[in-house]
Design a protein around this motif. Structure first.
Motif, short mmCIF file in Angstrom:
data_model
loop_
_atom_site.label_atom_id
_atom_site.label_comp_id
_atom_site.label_asym_id
_atom_site.label_seq_id
_atom_site.Cartn_x
_atom_site.Cartn_y
_atom_site.Cartn_z
N ASN A 193 -1.00 5.01 8.17
CA ASN A 193 -1.09 3.66 7.59
C ASN A 193 -0.89 3.67 6.08
N VAL A 194 0.09 4.44 5.62
CA VAL A 194 0.32 4.49 4.18
C VAL A 194 1.01 3.18 3.76
N VAL A 195 0.31 2.39 2.99
CA VAL A 195 0.87 1.10 2.58
C VAL A 195 0.90 1.04 1.06
N LEU A 196 2.08 0.75 0.51
CA LEU A 196 2.20 0.57 -0.93
C LEU A 196 2.60 -0.88 -1.18
N ASP A 197 1.69 -1.60 -1.82
CA ASP A 197 1.95 -3.01 -2.08
C ASP A 197 1.82 -3.22 -3.57
N GLY A 198 2.97 -3.34 -4.24
CA GLY A 198 2.92 -3.38 -5.71
C GLY A 198 2.43 -2.03 -6.19
N SER A 199 1.33 -2.03 -6.91
CA SER A 199 0.79 -0.75 -7.36
C SER A 199 -0.43 -0.36 -6.54
#
Lengths: 461, 433, 565
Positions: free
Chosen positions: C505-511
């Protein structure tokens, strides 16, 4: 020579007390109360005058000296401040669980006067609690006796500095589980628990001998004696052997209680109080004969196997056999109604009012070595008092005011609801705790030693 | 030694009524049915006032008659002059019988694996021989709801009488499906999740609850229409709550959760009972307005928030009752359900009043569980669950003299009392070396 | 974004301070990087020589890393390179009383086969007084420049470790080719943190163990003394712990206790009174209630250069119930008190300096401004950054103010230093001039991807704090098309050593970056969720561990990998 003295002082445990600059002492006259003195009977319509923290006079028609507040307690009951001989309130750390013997650790080091539980205990009439190390070790740390001077920010101000030293021991499931099964070192059995005790005391004897010899030799001119290694742990055990520290031992089963009595007798130890002691009733004659008694729960049982064969009549059986018996809480909730816990001994064993009240006042005071100062309403004792609406042993009793050293720290009518002394500047929402069951902390800080959340929640006592 | 003997004798005397019923030297006294006339007592009926010099006739498990001139014909007469008769107390929420020793996993039978297991029947796992049962009933508690826990829908709770050799003999006629309403609170000092984590977990659980509920509703509707669906015991059981066949016991505690739960049940058509409700006092009016009855407790508990007044848990039941909520009290206990009368006393002292507190452990739970015509008061025709005491049973000084459950006269002994009898004066005593 | 002034526009340098020109010997430099002179003059600037002094127009002459003169009529040597300072404000360079800048925690040694948790070797139990911060320090760490960028020129670096972590050292935030060492073994860093799963495991055990170590150090000194003067004695057992502790028991160096709360401050002071060592209190976060105790103890004070976050304050709503309003008011008061604390120290007349341990450099100026807004005088703020730490660290002769003969450690700003729009244009350390962008701030692009998203792939070294102790490990993230995969190593809870788990579940949202992994402990699986913000190669996150709660989790993208990219 100076250095030697310094070390002698340190070794004798005479660590300098950096006590409290100023502990608040108050004066108050409480009039027309039914005074439950505990040790000198019940006095109807009587007055109690406290001056500068000390009970000056108990009698009739007393007048308040200049500037002393008078409280009319007509129709109300006045009893000595309740004393809890087993608590973990006001401690930042409860267990240094990492070794079977940790006699060197001091709960006084980690007293936290900000815990709101202290106020809540006051609201239940409790003025003194015995802040104990946890039960993960055969020989745990040194406890602190606290006076509930709520509002103090200096830990030293809530420590009862004049109380004698006490230390926690623990037998049975907790130490064998933590060390034997948790860490693979002795003890894993009740045999191992005894061995740890005997080994410790024998090593302490050798330790003391080494230092005595060294001190004797080094006082000779031109001595070439080398100082032994300093070992605070063994020094404390040595102090126990010298009768300087009262043992308070977490215990449940009759056999383990009997074992410690035998160990104590073999080493000449007489200052010994059993804690919990659920099966104390089975060895009540031995407890009465050889120890300073037992401090028990009113009715807790069956939360773990070693308390399955318990009886709520335990306190009554111990009392009738002549053992000094107190009722304790070991719990942030239970401490709020110890008067009610004591009252349960009337259902379970028909204790008289005086016997029941003794179990939360003078008896725990004896077990903590402070009975000459607190635990009853007598002239010359410290002004720790509680005013009740209704007899304190009635299930409908409601504490109204609580005094420590003559200073009022709880007033049901005047106190603000929010008693927190510290508020986090960054916490958005105050946590809402939905408590399930007991909040005992005997095994607090041992979390990392257990694998699952569940075992942690179940290991609370 | 001499002094001790004297005390012992004085004691025996004081405890005579209890001793008389206890086990003596191997003789076992069993629960005994029969026709009993409890004569000349002060009867606290709960629903019909306090009746002085009144007798109660017990026959065929029922209260046959309550009156002043009852024939003693064929009945075992028990003189109750100077004594009080009360209905047996009902604890609205316990785990009694489902666990013997908390820390011994093998004896813990209230928490099955799985988040969705409404088909787990507490009644199945009740151990009629649990040592805690006789320990409980000598305090005057004759009936308890015993329920499973853990997960969203942990199972089905059952009301049991504290007499009987099989669960069916103990069953008292009420079952309800337990739901743990998704909580935004913390479970204790070890629960150090962040606010965000709690919120997320809460939202997720609520979504899951909704999905399960909708599925169960469809399952029920389709089955009703005669559809033959796959074997799905969980859905089949929860469907009973969606149709109102079985009540839904919703465990909910924080104020925000209570509000959310009130909203959640709206229009669901379920018969709802709230349990726990620790912060009910904060939203008491809203609960009253929703008309949802409450089983609350434990009363002797810590406040839910550090900033709360110390006595909020004591005062909670009374505040809800004053707002118009029908309140029953529970211990939430296992081995110490015997403290129910004392919990009620605390509620009484902190605002509820004795009369309302008595209702909260008798007629209110009976009515909440739909059994108001059978339990909860001393009235002719009701099941003979009665206690005789020499005073107010909420007081610790009071002795409970007799306990009747479904017309059985119960022995007032248990292991704790037998240990007392054996060890008060142990023999051999102190062996001096 | 910064480059040595003289080569501005010629070399765009990613890593700071590549130049060493302290060498007295002339030599050729085929790289062309060597500066042509080490003599500078900043002319006609507004100079604040020390706290409390008004700014005066003057020229500052620097040579050989020293301030050669301050004044309006200086004679400048011919080799002087002149910098027009007309629009600049010059302040003495900041000194951090304690800092973790450039420090990397050493790997824990493996547990020996005969390890016994109740009696572990000192090194494993966090008792390592012989360790030196110098050995854990790298001038090349990108955090060095981060801290220098806000004006720091000197720092007392503290080793990372257990209850007795080791010795601190004073370093310059200077050239990459110098050791930058001003003084070694300046204090003993200690704290109340226990070791994970061994003795001493808690604060109460740490205090007992500290006493024991202290007392036996003294005894060992006495034995050694005797042994060296009298013949025929048994050899005293000298351990690395006792050897390294002797500087403390003999009073040569102080113990620097990390004490964030009032109760910890009291605990450290109690130990000081009992044992008589010199004390420095560092990392103070909550201290208003113990000012008198601190003052009476005579301990030096290093306040954590940080203010509490105002999330709670911002989250308050006007339409709250009366009950909630009352609770909010208390939170607000706690917040207001917290940000005004530093001014209370000033009021109490306690000279203090700052610690930047655990502080993000980017937040420092804001924290200072907030303190000044809340009654801390600018003079006291500047003193806490210059003369006070100089005095506490014993550097008053060489640093802390702008005087002839002192080290050329200067801050050159575009405005009065603490003014909101003021920007630092140059920082001079040891005579070397570091040059910084002063354009309107834009979002930092270091470590960014070409598409503007934050770069997260690579190896992150992380530390996590929990009641069970602190843990370390490596979080390895790989970019897989548009998504991310990876693994994480962590301290194996069921024994020694490290365990590895895949992350999901690696999620990158903006920073903001979040991921999960599962820890297996004795058959039980615990889901761990980590959520936080990525900024300039650092990851400031919270780790939630099942029902156990949430704990800090901080990662740093390993620099070597940055270089590889």
């Amino acid at each position: 020579m100076k250095k030697v003295n310094y070390f002698l002082a340190a070794l004798l445990g005479l660590s300098i007390q950096f006590a409290s600059a100023q502990v608040k002492k108050g004066s108050v006259l409480i009039k027309n109360a039914t005074v439950l003195t505990v040790t000198e009977g019940t006095l109807e319509n009587s007055d109690v005058l406290v001056q500068d923290g000390i009970i000056k006079k108990v009698g009739h028609n007393l007048n308040a000296p200049n500037g002393v507040t008078t409280i009319d307690a007509t129709g109300k009951y006045l009893m000595p401040g309740i004393i809890d001989a087993h608590s973990h309130l006001g401690l930042d750390v409860v267990n240094e669980a990492t070794s079977p013997i940790v006699a060197e650790v001091r709960m006084k080091d980690v007293v936290n006067p900000y815990e709101v539980g202290i106020y809540r205990a006051l609201a239940g009439g409790v003025t003194i609690s015995h802040a104990m190390h946890g039960s993960a070790n055969v020989i745990g740390g040194q406890n602190a006796t606290l006076k509930h001077r709520w509002g103090s920010t200096d830990p030293a101000d809530i420590i009862m500095q004049e109380a004698p030293r006490t230390i926690k021991f623990a037998l049975g499931e907790n130490p064998t589980r933590v060390h034997g099964r948790g860490n693979g070192i002795q003890p894993r059995t009740r045999m191992g628990v005894e061995a740890i005790l005997r080994n410790g005391f024998n090593e302490a004897i050798q330790y003391k001998k080494a230092w005595t010899e060294y001190n004797a030799a080094s006082s000779q001119k031109g001595s070439t004696a080398m100082a032994p290694v300093h070992n605070e742990r063994l020094q404390i055990l040595s102090d126990i052997l010298d009768g300087k520290i009262i043992i308070h031992c977490h215990s449940y089963r009759a056999d383990e209680i009997y074992m410690l009595i035998n160990v104590a007798r073999d080493f000449g130890i007489t200052k010994l109080v059993f804690q919990h002691t659920n099966e104390g009733f089975k060895v009540a004659p031995e407890i009465a004969e050889y120890t300073m008694g037992a401090s028990v729960f009113a009715d807790w049982w069956a939360y773990k196997f070693e308390v399955y064969y318990s009886t709520a009549y335990n306190a009554a059986i111990l009392t009738e056999n002549g053992a000094i018996t107190s009722i304790n809480s070991d719990d942030a909730e239970l401490i709020r109604h110890l008067y009610h816990e004591a009252a349960k001994t009337q259902r379970y064993g028909g204790m008289t009012d005086e016997q029941a009240l003794s179990m939360i006042t003078i008896n725990p005071a004896k077990q903590l070595g402070i009975a000459d100062k607190v635990g009853s309403i007598e002239e010359g004792k410290q002004g720790d008092l509680v005013i009740f609406e209704g007899h304190p042993l009635s299930s409908y009793a409601v504490p109204q005011m609580t005094f420590v050293d003559g200073v009022k720290y709880f007033d049901i009518k005047e106190d603000a609801d929010d008693q927190r002394m510290k508020v986090s500047p960054t916490e958005m929402v105050e946590p809402v705790m939905v408590y399930g069951g007991h909040d005992s902390r005997c095994m607090q800080d041992t979390e990392h030693l257990f694998e699952t959340t569940e075992s942690l929640f179940l290991l609370n006592q | 030694m001499k002094r001790l003997n004297k005390i012992f004798i004085a004691f025996l005397f004081a405890l005579l009524p209890m001793m008389a019923m206890a086990q003596i030297d191997g003789e076992v006294i069993k629960p005994r049915p029969g026709k009993f006339l409890l004569q000349n007592a002060t009867v606290v009926t709960i629903t019909k006032g306090v009746l002085n010099n009144t007798s109660v006739l017990v026959e065929d498990g029922k209260i046959k008659e309550v009156g002043t001139n009852i024939s003693a014909d064929g009945a075992e007469v028990i003189d109750c002059s100077g004594k009080f008769i009360y209905p047996g107390m009902i604890d609205g929420g316990t785990k009694l019988g489902l666990v013997e020793v908390s820390s011994v996993q093998e004896t813990v039978d209230y928490a099955e694996i799985g988040n969705f297991s409404p088909n787990m029947q507490a009644l199945t796992a009740v151990n009629p021989n649990s040592v805690a049962i006789p320990v409980t009933r000598v305090s005057g508690v004759t009936t308890v709801l015993t329920y499973p826990s853990g997960g969203l829908f942990p199972g089905t709770a059952a009301l049991i009488n504290l007499n009987g050799y099989t669960p069916d003999q103990m069953y008292a006629g009420f079952k309800g499906i337990v739901m743990n309403f998704p909580s935004s609170g913390r479970r204790g000092r070890y629960d150090r999740r962040s606010d965000e984590d709690i919120k997320k977990a809460n939202e997720k659980a609520l979504k899951e609850a909704n999905e399960l509920w909708d599925k169960a509703k469809s399952y029920g509707a389709l089955t009703e229409d005669g559809a033959e669906l796959d074997y799905y015991p969980e859905m089949a059981q929860l469907a009973k709550a969606t149709t109102g066949e079985l009540p839904l016991l919703i465990e909910v505690n924080t104020a925000a959760d209570i509000q959310a739960a009130i909203k959640w049940v709206e229009g669901k058509g379920a018969k709802v009972i709230f349990t726990g409700v620790s912060e009910g006092w904060r939203v008491a009016d809203e609960i009253a307005k929703a008309g949802i009855p409450v089983v609350t407790g434990p009363i002797q508990a810590l406040p839910t928030r550090e900033s709360d007044r110390y006595d909020t848990p004591y005062a909670n039941a009374g505040k809800m009752a004053k707002a118009g909520v029908k309140v029953a009290i529970r211990t939430d206990g296992q081995e110490n359900v015997r403290n129910l009368p004392f919990f009620a006393a605390f509620a009484a002292a902190y605002g509820m009043g004795k009369e309302e507190a008595w209702k909260a452990v008798t007629i209110n739970p009976a009515e909440i569980f739909g059994l108001g015509d059978q339990y909860g008061s001393v009235e002719a025709g009701k099941i003979a669950n009665l206690i005789v005491a020499d005073g107010d049973p909420f007081e610790t000084k009071t002795n409970i003299m007799h306990v009747f459950i479904e017309g059985y006269r119960m022995p007032l002994s248990n292991r704790q009392i037998r240990l007392y009898q054996e060890f008060l004066e142990r023999s051999p005593g102190l062996k001096v070396n | 974004m910064k480059k040595p002034l003289l080569y501005a526009g010629v070399f765009c340098i990613m890593v700071s301070g590549l130049f060493s020109y302290t060498s007295a010997q002339a030599q050729s430099d085929p790289t062309g990087k060597k500066p042509i002179t080490d003599t500078y003059a900043i002319t006609n600037a507004t100079v604040f020589t020390s706290p409390g002094q008004a700014g005066v127009k003057a020229t500052v002459l620097i040579k050989d890393g020293l301030i050669q003169g301050v004044g309006s009529n200086l004679t400048l040597p011919k080799e002087t390179k002149t910098i027009a300072g007309d629009s600049l404000f010059i302040y003495p360079g900041f000194i951090a009383g304690a800092s973790d800048v450039g420090i990397t925690r050493p790997k824990d040694p493996d547990r020996p086969d005969d390890f016994v948790s109740s009696n572990p070797p000192d090194e494993i139990a966090g008792i390592t007084p012989w360790r030196s911060a110098v050995d854990q320090f790298s001038i090349k760490d990108s955090k060095v420049d981060d801290l220098r960028k806000v004006g720091f020129t000197v720092a007392q670096i503290t080793p990372d470790g257990g209850m007795i972590a080791g010795k601190t050292a004073i370093i310059l935030l200077g050239s990459e080719n110098s050791t930058n060492l001003l003084k070694e073994n300046t204090a003993l860093a200690a704290n109340f943190r226990g070791s994970r799963g061994m003795y001493p495991g808690t604060a109460v055990g740490v205090m007992a163990k500290f006493r024991e170590v202290y007392d036996n150090t003294k005894l060992t000194s006495e034995r050694s003394q005797k042994y060296s003067t009298v013949a025929g004695l048994k050899r005293p057992e000298i351990t690395p712990t006792y050897s390294a502790m002797q500087e403390v028991t003999s009073g040569q160096i102080p113990v620097m206790f990390t004490t964030s709360s009032e109760l910890e401050i009291r605990r450290a002071i109690n130990l000081q009174k009992e044992k008589g060592f010199k004390l420095v209190l560092t990392g103070l976060e909550e201290y208003e209630g113990v000012l008198d105790v601190i003052k009476a103890s005579g301990a030096a004070v290093l306040v954590k250069l940080e203010i509490p976050d105002d999330k709670a304050i911002k989250a308050m709503k006007d339409d709250a119930s009366e009950e909630v309003k009352a609770l909010n008011a208390r939170v607000k008061k706690a917040y207001d008190d917290a940000i005004a604390q530093a001014s209370k120290l000033e009021e109490a007349g306690i000279p203090f300096a700052f610690s930047t341990v655990g502080v993000k450099s980017g937040d420092i100026m804001k924290a200072l401004q907030k303190m000044i807004e809340n009654s801390l005088s600018e003079e006291a703020a500047l003193a806490a950054l210059t003369t006070n730490p100089a005095s506490i660290l014993g550097l008053s002769k060489v640093a802390g103010s702008i005087e002839k003969g002192k080290m050329a450690n200067l801050i050159l700003s575009t405005d009065s230093l603490f003014a909101e729009d003021s920007q630092i244009k140059h920082v001079v350390v040891d005579g070397i001039i570091f040059d910084y962008e002063t354009k309107p701030k834009k979002k930092a692009s270091t470590g960014g991807n070409s598409d503007g998203s934050v770069k997260i792939d690579g190896n992150w070294e992380y530390t996590s704090e929990s009641p069970a102790g602190s843990g370390t490990g490596v979080l390895a993230i790989q970019k897989d098309g548009t998504s991310y995969t990876g693994t994480i190593t962590y301290d194996d809870p069921s024994g020694s050593g490290k365990a590895t788990a895949p992350i999901s579940n690696v999620v990158l949202d903006g920073s903001s970056l979040s991921f999960s992994f599962t820890v297996t402990a004795n058959g039980m699986e615990i889901l761990v969720n980590v959520t936080g913000e990525v900024s300039e190669g650092s990851y400031d996150a919270t780790m939630s561990v099942g029902e156990f709660g949430s704990f800090p989790f901080n990662g740093t993208l390993t620099p070597t990998l940055i270089a590889n990219k």
